[in-house]
Scaffold this motif. Sequence first.
Motif, short mmCIF file in Angstrom:
data_model
loop_
_atom_site.label_atom_id
_atom_site.label_comp_id
_atom_site.label_asym_id
_atom_site.label_seq_id
_atom_site.Cartn_x
_atom_site.Cartn_y
_atom_site.Cartn_z
N ASP A 10 27.43 -2.97 1.16
CA ASP A 10 27.92 -1.72 1.24
C ASP A 10 27.88 -1.20 0.16
OD1 ASP A 10 28.23 0.78 2.40
OD2 ASP A 10 30.19 0.48 2.88
N LEU A 11 26.88 -1.77 -0.52
CA LEU A 11 27.03 -1.08 -2.00
C LEU A 11 26.33 0.73 -2.19
CD1 LEU A 11 26.38 -4.03 -3.74
CD2 LEU A 11 28.30 -3.25 -3.50
N GLY A 12 26.37 0.71 -1.03
CA GLY A 12 25.46 2.43 -1.61
C GLY A 12 23.57 2.63 -0.91
N PRO A 13 23.44 3.66 -1.08
CA PRO A 13 21.97 3.54 -1.40
C PRO A 13 20.78 3.47 -1.89
CG PRO A 13 22.55 5.47 -1.51
CD PRO A 13 23.88 5.11 -1.71
N VAL A 14 21.41 2.90 -2.38
CA VAL A 14 20.81 1.83 -4.07
C VAL A 14 21.79 0.77 -4.26
CG1 VAL A 14 19.06 1.86 -6.13
CG2 VAL A 14 19.03 3.95 -4.64
N PRO A 15 21.24 -0.02 -3.56
CA PRO A 15 22.36 -1.36 -4.43
C PRO A 15 22.60 -1.87 -5.14
CG PRO A 15 21.34 -2.06 -2.41
CD PRO A 15 20.66 -0.16 -2.61
N ALA A 16 20.62 -1.63 -5.92
CA ALA A 16 20.16 -2.44 -6.76
C ALA A 16 18.69 -1.90 -7.23
CB ALA A 16 19.96 -4.38 -6.95
N ARG A 17 19.04 -1.94 -9.05
CA ARG A 17 17.56 -1.76 -9.10
C ARG A 17 16.70 -2.63 -9.63
NH1 ARG A 17 16.66 3.90 -9.21
NH2 ARG A 17 18.33 4.99 -8.65
N GLY A 18 14.96 -2.94 -9.63
CA GLY A 18 14.74 -4.10 -10.48
C GLY A 18 13.71 -4.17 -11.33
N VAL A 19 13.95 -5.38 -12.28
CA VAL A 19 13.22 -4.69 -13.45
C VAL A 19 12.74 -6.22 -13.72
CG1 VAL A 19 14.04 -5.14 -16.22
CG2 VAL A 19 16.00 -4.35 -14.68
N LEU A 20 11.22 -5.86 -14.07
CA LEU A 20 10.16 -6.93 -13.80
C LEU A 20 10.27 -7.07 -15.07
CD1 LEU A 20 7.65 -7.94 -12.42
CD2 LEU A 20 6.61 -6.02 -13.35
N ASN A 21 9.91 -8.72 -15.46
CA ASN A 21 10.42 -9.25 -16.87
C ASN A 21 8.75 -9.99 -16.84
OD1 ASN A 21 11.20 -9.97 -19.55
ND2 ASN A 21 12.14 -11.67 -18.37
N ARG A 22 8.47 -10.13 -18.10
CA ARG A 22 7.34 -10.74 -18.60
C ARG A 22 5.85 -10.10 -18.02
NH1 ARG A 22 9.82 -16.25 -16.53
NH2 ARG A 22 11.55 -16.53 -18.69
N ALA A 23 6.28 -8.49 -17.79
CA ALA A 23 4.88 -8.22 -17.41
C ALA A 23 3.69 -7.94 -18.38
CB ALA A 23 5.46 -6.41 -17.28
N GLU A 24 2.58 -8.07 -18.20
CA GLU A 24 1.50 -7.15 -19.06
C GLU A 24 1.40 -5.74 -19.41
OE1 GLU A 24 0.24 -9.87 -20.19
OE2 GLU A 24 1.35 -11.71 -19.36
N ALA A 25 0.35 -5.65 -19.72
CA ALA A 25 0.27 -4.90 -20.80
C ALA A 25 0.05 -3.37 -19.53
CB ALA A 25 -1.33 -4.32 -21.78
N ASN A 26 -0.04 -2.21 -19.61
CA ASN A 26 0.07 -0.82 -18.41
C ASN A 26 -0.08 -1.71 -17.02
OD1 ASN A 26 -1.33 0.28 -20.62
ND2 ASN A 26 -2.89 -0.66 -20.27
N PRO A 27 1.68 -1.76 -16.83
CA PRO A 27 2.31 -2.64 -15.74
C PRO A 27 2.47 -1.48 -14.76
CG PRO A 27 3.89 -2.21 -17.02
CD PRO A 27 2.47 -1.78 -17.32
#
Length: 382
Positions: A290-307
């Motif tokens: 019950d951490l609210g409407p946005v419990p977490a946000r994602g971080v995409l690691n090791r992404a290629e160009a123009n992600p």
Amino acid sequence: MRLMLVGLTEYQARTQFDAVADLAERGGSLLDAGLLEQAVRDKQPDVVAIHLGVRPTAVLKLITRVRALVPGVSWLAITDATNGELVQQVTEAGCADLVVLRECPEDLRRALRTLNHRDRPPTADGQAIAVLGAKGGVGTSMVAVNLADALAQKSRARVILVDLHVYLGDLAVALDIRPRPSALWFLGRSAVVDARTWNEAPPLHSAGFRVLALDGDMSRVGPITADEVVTFVEKLKERYDQVVLDCGAGINEVSLAACSAADQRLLVLTDDLGARTGARRRLEVLKELDLGPVPARGVLNRAEANPEDLLAAVERDTGLPMPVAITNAWKDVQTAYQMGKTLRQSAPKAPITQDFRELLEVVAGEGYQTERRNRAFFTFFR
């Protein structure tokens, strides 16, 4: 503040009580330390000052036991003489201060004033960010390190990076620092560590933030409770403006308690099936807290160009908001690791360094939820 004196003669106790009458009310005295537990239960003091006598180790063990049975009491150790080893033992027993008898009553007054100062309202209202991995090997620690660096550089705030990946954390190696005292040392003593130790004991990295790391000695790792973790995070937030918690990738009591106590949560993943599956599973667990409407946000690691398209696809697949991607730059990351530096220090113009500036803007711009939600967390674990 109600003070009890233990292990002093009647004359000594009366003298000390008279000398500190303006700082503390009398909470009784006790000559025989063997009756300590019952006396503390009966008198209900706020502070117990106890003479260590000729057997300090035995008395400190007694203090440790009574502290566990009767929490909420502050302890002062009174000694005839002091040395570095005794100071360490007194601290490990959970005593808030060490008082030298021959320097009393001045030294006792100093200790009581310090306790009064420590119990005042916090001097800072910090924010905590928990960084959790979708699975092992996705770069959680790398993200935590460079986010802490970005926070420290942008605002010149008091920033601390904390390794809560209890069994496998390697921030000490990555940043080439000596973890003395370690994060575990603070975890077990959060309620009694004084403000100066919180502020100055964690090593200062050359990038400008302090670090609480792990020393690798698993023989000293006992059970860690959710209560201890929450208290630990709250104490850090009292002393630092920004607290970055490297939680590793495990779903366990430590990582979930840290996520519950934090104001924001970042879930790090890479673009592969295992990481996406792990991200979905962790998001489900965080929603249960019950951490609210946005419990977490994602971080995409090791992404290629123009992600941009990739971020949208990962967001649809995992249900995580995906505001930012970190460029795939393993050579820059490895170089920074080998140097014990952050990416800003070792590769200031690299695209991946710019990515962390963008991540900082996301973190700073989305606002913080400061309400504690521990009740839902503890209900989840029952």
